[in-house]
Design a protein around this motif. Structure first.
Motif, short mmCIF file in Angstrom:
data_model
loop_
_atom_site.label_atom_id
_atom_site.label_comp_id
_atom_site.label_asym_id
_atom_site.label_seq_id
_atom_site.Cartn_x
_atom_site.Cartn_y
_atom_site.Cartn_z
N CYS A 81 5.44 -6.89 2.79
CA CYS A 81 4.12 -7.22 2.29
C CYS A 81 3.68 -8.58 2.84
O CYS A 81 4.44 -9.55 2.82
CB CYS A 81 4.15 -7.23 0.77
N CYS A 85 3.23 -10.68 -1.04
CA CYS A 85 4.38 -10.97 -1.91
C CYS A 85 5.71 -10.88 -1.15
O CYS A 85 6.76 -11.18 -1.72
CB CYS A 85 4.39 -10.06 -3.13
N CYS A 98 0.78 -2.52 -0.05
CA CYS A 98 1.98 -2.84 -0.84
C CYS A 98 1.94 -2.11 -2.18
O CYS A 98 0.98 -2.28 -2.94
CB CYS A 98 2.05 -4.35 -1.05
N CYS A 142 1.72 -5.04 -4.99
CA CYS A 142 0.59 -5.94 -5.23
C CYS A 142 -0.70 -5.51 -4.53
O CYS A 142 -1.74 -6.14 -4.71
CB CYS A 142 0.95 -7.38 -4.83
ZN ZN Z 1 3.00 -7.17 -2.15
#
Ligand code: ZN
Ligand code: OAD
Length: 238
Positions: free
Chosen positions: A120, A123, A141, A144
């Protein structure tokens, strides 16, 4: 030709040429990947920022292509070497196709990443491509919702495992490069480091690599043919 002793510390660096006989395109040979794609478009962070869908299209295709291939005799010869030299053996690869692992190499240092993974951009969570919705234009992702990117080290980024690699180069007795043009740094400089630290250096490559001046023994030809017989001789596994 050098005969290796079981106690020699052996470090091998592979490049795209070792997977050519598995049907994977190299980068700089005629018909290679960089003939049809601009490095800055598909292998840099700024290229991804500009056009993430294009970058994903490129790596999704390469992921699918590499999943459709199998390791060849050269990958398996390196597994035999790892068994023979055991803890004295270190395999470094610039390849992202994952074929060394599939062949059975236990811990190849995949310094440029691996097509089977992505992470990602926000994150940093890492995912197996199989566990993501990889077929949408820009995979997101699952944690998130930010863009995922392929787990590939692009130009201008720092390769993985440099600390482990440096340690192995300092200690090695024999350094072998296989199927690499010796034109992309830092990997292209490892042979110089190894040689200056006292190692014997060997190359197996179809064409003369750019760093040939640091090579003591050059075996010109296809690694799938040459490497298995060299490994038998080096290790007296005949
Ligand atoms: Zn993420
Ligand atoms: P290259 O495409 O630059 O070089 C491949 C080398 O393999 C050439 O020198 C060929 O002569 C040789 N070769 C081709 N077929 C072979 C065979 N069957 N047996 C033995 N040798 C063969 O690939 P790399 O050196 O791996 O980085 O390229 C290094 C990095 O540049 C890659 O990891 C990639 C690329 O841009 C990133 O994407 C970050």
């Amino acid at each position: 030709m050098k005969k290796l002793s079981r106690n020699d510390k052996v470090v091998v660096l592979t490049g795209a040429g070792i997977s050519a006989e598995s049907g994977i395109r190299t980068f700089r040979d005629s018909g290679g990947l960089w003939e049809n794609h601009k490095v800055e478009d598909v292998a840099t962070w700024s290229g991804f920022e500009k056009n993430p869908a294009l970058v994903w299209k490129f790596y999704r295709q390469r992921w699918e292509d590499s999943n459709a291939t199998k390791p060849n005799a050269a990958h398996y010869a390196l597994v035999d070497m790892e068994k023979y030299f055991a803890q004295h053996f270190c395999l470094i690869t610039q390849n992202v196709d994952g074929l060394h692992r599939i062949a059975g190499s236990i811990n190849p240092l995949e310094m440029h990443g691996n097509l089977n993974y992505c992470y990602c951009t926000s994150c940093r969570a890492k995912f197996d491509m199989k566990d993501t919705d990889a077929h949408v234009a820009i995979p997101l992702c699952p944690k998130c919702g930010a863009y995922l990117r392929p787990d590939i080290v692009w130009f201008g980024e720092i390769p993985y495992y440099l600390y482990e690699i440096e340690n192995s180069l300092k200690k090695c007795d024999v350094f072998i490069i296989i199927g690499t043009s010796g034109s992309v740094y830092p990997a292209a400089g490892f042979v110089m480091t190894a040689k200056l630290m006292g190692a014997e250096t060997i190359a197996i490559n179809l064409d003369a690599p750019d760093n040939l001046s640091f090579i003591d023994e050059f075996h010109q030809g296809k690694s799938g043919t040459i490497l298995p017989s060299l490994v038998k001789k080096w290790t007296a596994m005949v």
